[in-house]
Design an enzyme around this catalytic site. Structure first.
Site, mmCIF file in Angstrom:
data_model
loop_
_atom_site.group_PDB
_atom_site.id
_atom_site.type_symbol
_atom_site.label_atom_id
_atom_site.label_comp_id
_atom_site.label_asym_id
_atom_site.label_seq_id
_atom_site.Cartn_x
_atom_site.Cartn_y
_atom_site.Cartn_z
ATOM 1 N N CYS A 353 0.816 -1.210 0.000
ATOM 2 C CA CYS A 353 0.000 0.000 0.000
ATOM 3 C C CYS A 353 0.852 1.264 0.000
ATOM 4 C CB CYS A 353 -0.923 -0.020 1.206
ATOM 5 S SG CYS A 353 -1.929 -1.493 1.170
ATOM 6 N N TYR A 381 21.758 -6.989 -3.316
ATOM 7 C CA TYR A 381 20.994 -5.943 -2.639
ATOM 8 C C TYR A 381 19.491 -6.064 -2.870
ATOM 9 C CZ TYR A 381 25.677 -4.025 -2.174
ATOM 10 O OH TYR A 381 27.006 -3.865 -1.890
HETATM 11 N N1 LLP Z 1 33.061 -2.121 0.765
HETATM 12 C C1 LLP Z 1 32.385 -1.205 1.464
HETATM 13 C C2 LLP Z 1 33.049 -0.516 2.568
HETATM 14 C C3 LLP Z 1 31.040 -0.898 1.118
HETATM 15 O O1 LLP Z 1 30.391 0.034 1.800
HETATM 16 C C4 LLP Z 1 30.421 -1.575 0.042
HETATM 17 C C5 LLP Z 1 29.034 -1.292 -0.331
HETATM 18 C C6 LLP Z 1 31.178 -2.543 -0.645
HETATM 19 C C7 LLP Z 1 32.495 -2.786 -0.264
HETATM 20 C C8 LLP Z 1 30.620 -3.329 -1.784
HETATM 21 O O2 LLP Z 1 30.267 -2.518 -2.854
HETATM 22 P P1 LLP Z 1 29.790 -3.179 -4.230
HETATM 23 O O3 LLP Z 1 30.956 -3.918 -4.810
HETATM 24 O O4 LLP Z 1 28.647 -4.094 -3.924
HETATM 25 O O5 LLP Z 1 29.349 -2.037 -5.040
HETATM 26 N N2 LLP Z 1 22.064 -1.051 -1.600
HETATM 27 C C9 LLP Z 1 22.729 -0.345 -2.680
HETATM 28 C C10 LLP Z 1 24.225 -0.541 -2.636
HETATM 29 C C11 LLP Z 1 24.862 -0.148 -1.321
HETATM 30 C C12 LLP Z 1 26.353 -0.379 -1.277
HETATM 31 C C13 LLP Z 1 26.883 -0.218 0.107
HETATM 32 N N3 LLP Z 1 28.280 -0.456 0.267
HETATM 33 C C14 LLP Z 1 22.132 -0.781 -4.009
HETATM 34 O O6 LLP Z 1 21.226 -1.610 -4.009
HETATM 35 O O7 LLP Z 1 22.526 -0.288 -5.061
#
Ligand code: LLP
Length: 425
Positions: A353, A381
Site C-alpha cells: 500500500c 541488494y
Molecule cells: N566495501 C564497502 C566498505 C562498502 O560500503 C560496500 C558497499 C562494498 C564494499 C561493496 O560494494 P559493491 O561492490 O557491492 O558495489 N544497496 C545499494 C548498494 C549499497 C552499497 C553499500 N556499500 C544498491 O542496491 O545499489
C-alpha cells in the site's frame, strides 16, 4: 531449437520459448516452489569471481566478498569454497561467515559504527583487519583490544574525495559522505594509530561508491591512495596491504562497466608504475560478484487498465525488491513465456500500500494473469535488503548448479514472522 542469452543475465538463456538458468527451467521452479522466488546461478557467481582472479594472476591479492550484497548462507558457502575472504559490516555478518564455513582469518571488518561488542567478537574470532573509519573509533578499538591483551590489526579507510559518478545514496568517496577519514587528516590519523598500544597498523583502505561504471574514478582514487601510502611510509609507518574496496558496477540496463580483469589491468599498471605492484592487495567486491547471477520470479496477479497508466500487479513487492523504490533503480523484466499479440505498456507494481511500490515503469509487455515474470539482475541488494513490510513473508531462494536446483532458503512463514513478538500479559 532457439537459444539466446539475455543482456544483464548472462546465465539465463531462452530454449524453445522457455527461460532457463543454467540447466534448470525457471517456469518449473516457479510451479514447484511458488513465487516470489529468487533463483541464483552458481556458475554465474564463479564466472564473475574468475574475472577478478584472472586480473590478479601472479599477484599477492585477496578477494573479500562484500557479503552485504547477498548474505544468504549458501551464497557465502560458494565464495568460501572458492577461497574468498569476506568484507563484513556487523557481528551478525561475522557469525554468518563462520556458519557458512568461511575463514575468520580472511575477514575484514568495515563500517562507521562498530560497537565494542562487535570489536570484541571480531578480535576473539581472529579477523585479518579492521577498516577503521574515524579517530574516535581508533581510540575505542585500541581500548577494547588492550583489555583483551591483544593488538587489533587496522587499516584506516581514507576518503580520497573523488566522484564515483553514481547514485548519491551509494556514493561514498566524497567529502560530504560519512565514510572514511579525510585525505588531509589521514597522515595525522595514522600517526595516532601507530601510537596507540592496542593497535597494529597493517594497511590502508578506500571505497569510493557502488555501481561504478567507469575506470577513471578508480584510477584517480588509486593515485590519491598511493600518495598517502608514500607520505605515511615516509613518516616511518609501514603499510603492508592496500585495500581498494569494491564498487564495480554491473549491467542493469545497457550499462557498460569495465570487466573486472580489464579494470585491474589498468590499476595494476598504475601500481607497477609507482612501484607498489608487489604490495599485498585486497578488494571488497559485492554487487559485481552476485548481481547478475540472480533473478526474481513473480506471478502476474491482475492486469488493471487505467486512463493514464496500465498496471501489471505482481506478487513481488518493494519488500522483496527494494531497489526501485529506494534508488529508482532499473531492473529488466521479462515474461518466462513469450506470447504472441500486441504489447501493452504497464507499470509493474507490487501489492504493498504505497505508490513507491513499483518494480518497473513503462514496460512494454505481452502478458496475461497467471504468467510468471523474471526480474533480472536481482542477485545483489535485493534479498539482503528484503523486509516483512505489510506482514509479507520473505521469498524463498534457490541455488542452481548445472541441472540441480537446491532450496537454500525456505519461504518465511507467518510463525517465523511473529517468532520474536509477545502480547502484553
Ligand atoms: N566495501 C564497502 C566498505 C562498502 O560500503 C560496500 C558497499 C562494498 C564494499 C561493496 O560494494 P559493491 O561492490 O557491492 O558495489 N544497496 C545499494 C548498494 C549499497 C552499497 C553499500 N556499500 C544498491 O542496491 O545499489
Amino acid at each position: 531449437m532457439t537459444h539466446s542469452t539475455l543482456a544483464g543475465a548472462p546465465f539465463v538463456a531462452t530454449q524453445n520459448n522457455a527461460l532457463y538458468l543454467e540447466g534448470v527451467e525457471l517456469a518449473a521452479l516457479a510451479r514447484t516452489h511458488g513465487t516470489p522466488l529468487f533463483v541464483y546461478s552458481k556458475a554465474a557467481m564463479l564466472s564473475a569471481l574468475a574475472a577478478y582472479q584472472r586480473g590478479f594472476a601472479g599477484r599477492n591479492a585477496r578477494i573479500c566478498y562484500a557479503m552485504k550484497a547477498n548474505s544468504s548462507l549458501a551464497v557465502l558457502q560458494v565464495f568460501a569454497q572458492a577461497g574468498c575472504g569476506f568484507d563484513i559490516v556487523s557481528g551478525g555478518e561475522l557469525q554468518r561467515v563462520i556458519v557458512a564455513g568461511g575463514d575468520a582469518a580472511k575477514v575484514i571488518f568495515s563500517g562507521v559504527g562498530k560497537t565494542r561488542t562487535e570489536m570484541r567478537q571480531a578480535l576473539e574470532a581472529g579477523i585479518a583487519c579492521f577498516n577503521v573509519e574515524s579517530e574516535a573509533e581508533l581510540e575505542v578499538l585500541s581500548e577494547v583490544a588492550q583489555s583483551m591483551g591483544q593488538r587489533a590489526p587496522v587499516s584506516i579507510r581514507v576518503n580520497p574525495n573523488v566522484d564515483a559518478k553514481t547514485h548519491p545514496y551509494i556514493s561514498t568517496g566524497l567529502k560530504g559522505n560519512k565514510f572514511g577519514v579525510a585525505h588531509e587528516r589521514a597522515l595525522q590519523t595514522y600517526q595516532r594509530a601507530a601510537s596507540l598500544p592496542g593497535l597494529e597498523v597493517r594497511g590502508i583502505d578506500c571505497h569510493i561508491g557502488s555501481q561504478i561504471t567507469e575506470s577513471t574514478p578508480y584510477l584517480d582514487a588509486m593515485d590519491r591512495v598511493l600518495d598517502l601510502v608514500q607520505a605515511i611510509e615516509a613518516a616511518g609507518i609501514e603499510i603492508h596491504h592496500i585495500d581498494f574496496g569494491g564498487g564495480l558496477g554491473i549491467n542493469y540496463n545497457g550499462d557498460t562497466p569495465p570487466a573486472a580483469d580489464a579494470l585491474w589491468a589498468q590499476l595494476l599498471a598504475k601500481l607497477d608504475a609507482r612501484g607498489y605492484g608487489q604490495r599485498q592487495l585486497m578488494i571488497e567486491p559485492g554487487r559485481s560478484l552476485v548481481g547478475n547471477a540472480g533473478v526474481c520470479l513473480t506471478e502476474v496477479l491482475y492486469l488493471k487498465p487505467g486512463e493514464q497508466k496500465n498496471f501489471c500487479i505482481v506478487d513481488a513487492a518493494m519488500n522483496d525488491l527494494p531497489r526501485p523504490a529506494m534508488y529508482e533503480a532499473f531492473h529488466q523484466i521479462v515474461p518466462l513465456a513469450q506470447r504472441s499479440g500486441e504489447a501493452v505498456t504497464y507499470d509493474v507494481v507490487g501489492p504493498i500500500c504505497e505508490s513507491g511500490d513499483w518494480l518497473g515503469r513503462d514496460r512494454s509487455l505481452i502478458v496475461q494473469t497467471g504468467d510468471v515474470l523474471a526480474v533480472l539482475s536481482t542477485g545483489a541488494y535485493c534479498m539482503a535488503m528484503a523486509s516483512n513490510y505489510n506482514t509479507r513473508g520473505r521469498a524463498a531462494e534457490i541455488l542452481v548448479d548445472g541441472d540441480k536446483a537446491h532450496v537454500i532458503r525456505r519461504r518465511e512463514s507467518f510463525a517465523d514472522q511473529i517468532a520474536c513478538e509477545a502480547l502484553v500479559r
